[in-house]
Design a protein around this motif. Structure first.
Motif, short mmCIF file in Angstrom:
data_model
loop_
_atom_site.label_atom_id
_atom_site.label_comp_id
_atom_site.label_asym_id
_atom_site.label_seq_id
_atom_site.Cartn_x
_atom_site.Cartn_y
_atom_site.Cartn_z
N THR A 43 0.83 -1.20 0.00
CA THR A 43 0.00 0.00 0.00
C THR A 43 0.87 1.25 0.00
O THR A 43 2.08 1.19 0.21
N LYS A 98 -3.68 -0.01 -2.95
CA LYS A 98 -4.72 0.09 -1.92
C LYS A 98 -4.78 -1.15 -1.04
O LYS A 98 -5.39 -1.12 0.02
N LYS A 99 -4.13 -2.25 -1.49
CA LYS A 99 -4.04 -3.46 -0.68
C LYS A 99 -2.61 -3.98 -0.73
O LYS A 99 -1.85 -3.67 -1.64
N SER A 100 -2.27 -4.80 0.25
CA SER A 100 -0.89 -5.30 0.33
C SER A 100 -0.52 -6.16 -0.87
O SER A 100 0.67 -6.32 -1.19
#
Length: 206
Positions: A43, A98-100
């Motif tokens: 992120t 927005k996400k790992s």
């Protein structure tokens, strides 16, 4: 006490992860100078600039990426896609995960020799933080660098080392790319001094 120790650990981790390349400001945004191949995951928002040719997005992530642009063009969900070069061969990359699981990777040939270089006579030195481009047509015996984020000789990385065998000259020139955020960074370029034949010299042969 537990939270205090945790805070100390975080500070130590931040200090050890604090290496950063020099930056180039473009349109009011600072882009971190980087070398190819280049990848980023997780992120957060990152700004990179690379320079060279043959840049290819080998993987452009998926729905876990909010933004992935190169020179303003969207490259989300791309794979093995060739990027059109800009006028100055610089590629400005913006990534927001927005996400790992978000990630991108790209490959290409580094080329920073087309930058405007300050011509130098060997020997010469440089110290401190900053981003500098030097060139010389002189013979060079060795190059010593320390505390560098990166240091290129004719596009090959020789960071934090003593170099006695330099790459071949390009157009009879050595191009040096010096980049560090460390105030203790240093560069020492030593000139090549031919060894005279003392016997011939003493006999008046020269």
């Amino acid at each position: 006490m537990k939270y205090r120790n945790l805070s100390r650990l975080l500070i130590v981790l931040l200090l050890f992860s604090g290496l950063a390349f020099a930056v180039i400001n473009n349109g009011g945004t600072d882009y971190t100078e980087s070398l190819m191949p280049l990848s980023q995951s997780g992120t957060g928002t990152y700004y990179y600039v690379v320079m060279g040719s043959g840049l290819t997005v080998t993987a452009g992530g998926n729905r876990d990426i909010t933004t992935f642009t190169i020179n303003g063009t969207d490259y989300k969900n791309s794979s093995n896609r060739t990027v059109t070069a800009s006028g100055d061969d610089r590629y400005y990359i913006v990534y927001t995960g927005k996400k790992s699981a978000g990630s991108f990777s790209l490959s290409g040939t580094n080329n920073w020799t087309t930058q405007t270089h300050t011509s130098k006579d060997a020997p010469f030195t440089q110290s401190g933080s900053g981003s500098y481009f030097f060139s010389t047509t002189d013979g060079v015996d060795s190059v010593i660098t320390s505390n560098m984020d990166f240091f290129l000789i004719n596009n090959a990385d020789y960071s934090n080392s003593t170099v006695t065998t330099l790459p071949a000259k390009i157009n009879n020139t050595y191009y040096f790319y010096y980049g560090t955020t460390n105030t203790s960074g240093s560069l020492d370029v030593k000139d090549y001094t031919p060894i005279l034949n003392v016997k011939v010299f003493m006999e008046g042969g020269l």
